[in-house]
Design a protein around this motif. Structure first.
Motif, short mmCIF file in Angstrom:
data_model
loop_
_atom_site.label_atom_id
_atom_site.label_comp_id
_atom_site.label_asym_id
_atom_site.label_seq_id
_atom_site.Cartn_x
_atom_site.Cartn_y
_atom_site.Cartn_z
N ASN A 198 11.20 -16.65 -60.63
CA ASN A 198 10.44 -17.15 -59.48
C ASN A 198 10.35 -16.08 -58.42
OD1 ASN A 198 12.31 -18.25 -56.88
ND2 ASN A 198 13.44 -17.88 -58.78
N GLN A 199 9.46 -16.26 -57.48
CA GLN A 199 9.34 -15.37 -56.35
C GLN A 199 8.98 -16.16 -55.11
OE1 GLN A 199 5.39 -13.00 -56.56
NE2 GLN A 199 5.93 -13.37 -58.70
N ILE A 200 9.13 -15.53 -53.96
CA ILE A 200 8.83 -16.19 -52.69
C ILE A 200 7.42 -15.82 -52.26
CG2 ILE A 200 9.45 -16.33 -50.24
CD1 ILE A 200 12.36 -15.86 -51.09
N VAL A 201 6.66 -16.83 -51.89
CA VAL A 201 5.29 -16.63 -51.39
C VAL A 201 5.34 -16.73 -49.87
CG1 VAL A 201 2.92 -17.49 -51.39
CG2 VAL A 201 4.31 -17.66 -53.47
N GLU A 202 4.71 -15.79 -49.21
CA GLU A 202 4.61 -15.87 -47.77
C GLU A 202 3.15 -16.07 -47.39
OE1 GLU A 202 4.69 -11.63 -45.88
OE2 GLU A 202 6.27 -11.67 -47.41
N GLY A 203 2.92 -17.00 -46.49
CA GLY A 203 1.56 -17.32 -46.10
C GLY A 203 1.56 -18.15 -44.84
N GLN A 204 0.63 -19.09 -44.79
CA GLN A 204 0.52 -19.98 -43.64
C GLN A 204 0.31 -21.41 -44.11
OE1 GLN A 204 -2.56 -18.52 -40.97
NE2 GLN A 204 -1.04 -17.37 -39.83
#
Length: 373
Positions: A198-204
């Motif tokens: 898994n990975q971390i998604v950064e957004g809004q």
């Protein structure tokens, strides 16, 4: 011949977006204590910095040998690559600054790093994650069951930090609350320890900076937002699944992101439907999960059209000693209200309901609960 000497100070602050939607132990790695004993080239810099970050070293000093004209770009690239090597490192670095001084063949470099989580705190997270997984993950579980167990544990045991001061997995485990960055870091760690990439998604989301997880399950990517599945204010024992294993299209309805991530295109309800017919050893687990995620709403054969349909559905739930049912209704709202009133003919003492639009179908999503006389 006069040597060209120069001194240059470069400070770069890297502050991870403090994700908002709706004690400090110093550990100095002695390997990097001396400024002249460590000779580093552009090829070895990544390893030096990754090791320092893993050890939560706060000051990295070394002598650089190489092209000084390219040192600034080399340092920036090496720092970014070291952080990107592990999301848990990347999102726990609060800031960094570097400066160097030397001639055209070598330079003395100092890199200062500040962390949101100390080495001792990260060790605590590692211990607690191991203990938690030993409690909730059974040897017979497959990846689908592991994801469900991890999602539910996080939602049930964390509360959103409305003070917006806690950003780490340590905060979440040690104090019981954190912001979404802490949620996603803990999910990252628990999923990874369970063998789930898994990975971390950064957004809004909600007009503010936000973070969540993107995980790989049986070769397919899905979004999972444990923060938005946790009611705020916190409701003990309440778990939502509105943001559980979604596609890019589903997540994109109220979440946005700019960086490139693996495409999530497979509907999880379709994945479960296939598994229900192909993996008979886990059929009960898949059926339970299918119902928990309310995927019955997508089954057109289960749509309620009339008062008779609704009474039949409620009768069945009463026989199962249940006091609530969720269903999809197709028809005018006035007809639905008449059907709900007609439920009193079943001998119910009280009936309460909640109605909302079901996506873009034109149908309604209805939850009805009751008390028997």
């Amino acid at each position: 011949m006069r040597k060209n000497r120069f001194g240059l100070l470069i400070v770069v602050l890297f502050v991870l977006a403090i994700i908002i939607v709706i004690p400090r132990v110093v550990d100095l790695d002695t390997l990097y204590a001396a400024s002249t004993e460590k000779i580093v080239t552009s090829e070895s810099m990544h390893t030096v910095l990754t090791t320092a970050m893993l050890n939560r070293t706060e000051s990295v000093k070394f002598t650089y040998k190489g092209k000084i004209k390219e040192l600034k770009a080399t340092l920036q690239k090496a720092i970014e690559e070291a952080m990107a090597s592990d999301p848990y490192i990347q999102y726990n670095i609060k800031s960094y600054a570097y400066h160097y001084k030397g001639n055209n063949v070598s330079a003395e470099v100092t890199i200062d790093l500040k962390y949101r989580e100390t080495k001792a705190q990260t060790a605590y997270v590692e211990r607690r994650v191991k203990e938690i997984l030993e409690e909730i993950i059974m040897p017979e579980m497959n990846s689908h069951e592991k994801v469900e167990a991890i999602h539910d544990w996080i939602v049930l045991h964390l509360a959103y930090d409305v003070s917006l001061r806690k950003y780490t997995a340590y905060d979440g485990l040690a104090t019981g609350s954190t912001v979404c960055q802490g949620y996603s870091l803990l999910a990252y760690k628990m999923l990874k320890q369970s063998g789930i990439k898994n990975q971390i998604v950064e957004g809004q989301a909600g007009g503010q900076l936000h973070a969540w997880n993107l995980l790989l399950l049986d070769g397919k990517w899905y979004h999972m937002d444990t923060t938005w599945d946790d009611p705020t204010p916190n409701q003990l024992g309440k778990v939502s699944y509105n943001y559980y294993l979604l596609t890019d299209e589903e997540m994109g309805k109220d979440h946005t992101w700019q960086k490139q991530y693996p495409a999530a295109t497979s509907l999880y309800r379709e994945t479960l439907a296939v598994l229900q017919h192909t993996d008979m050893n886990k059929i009960s687990a898949y059926d339970r999960l299918y119902n928990k995620l309310d995927y019955v709403l997508y089954n057109e054969n289960k749509i309620i059209h009339s008062s008779a349909d609704l009474k039949g559905l409620v009768k069945g739930r009463i026989k199962e000693e249940q006091k609530a049912v969720l269903f999809r209704y197709s028809g005018e709202k006035a007809r639905l209200l008449e059907a709900l009133k007609d439920l009193y003919s079943l001998g119910l003492n009280s009936v309460s309901y909640y109605v909302s639009d079901f996506e873009d179908t034109g149908d309604m999503k209805v939850k009805v609960s009751w008390e028997l006389k």
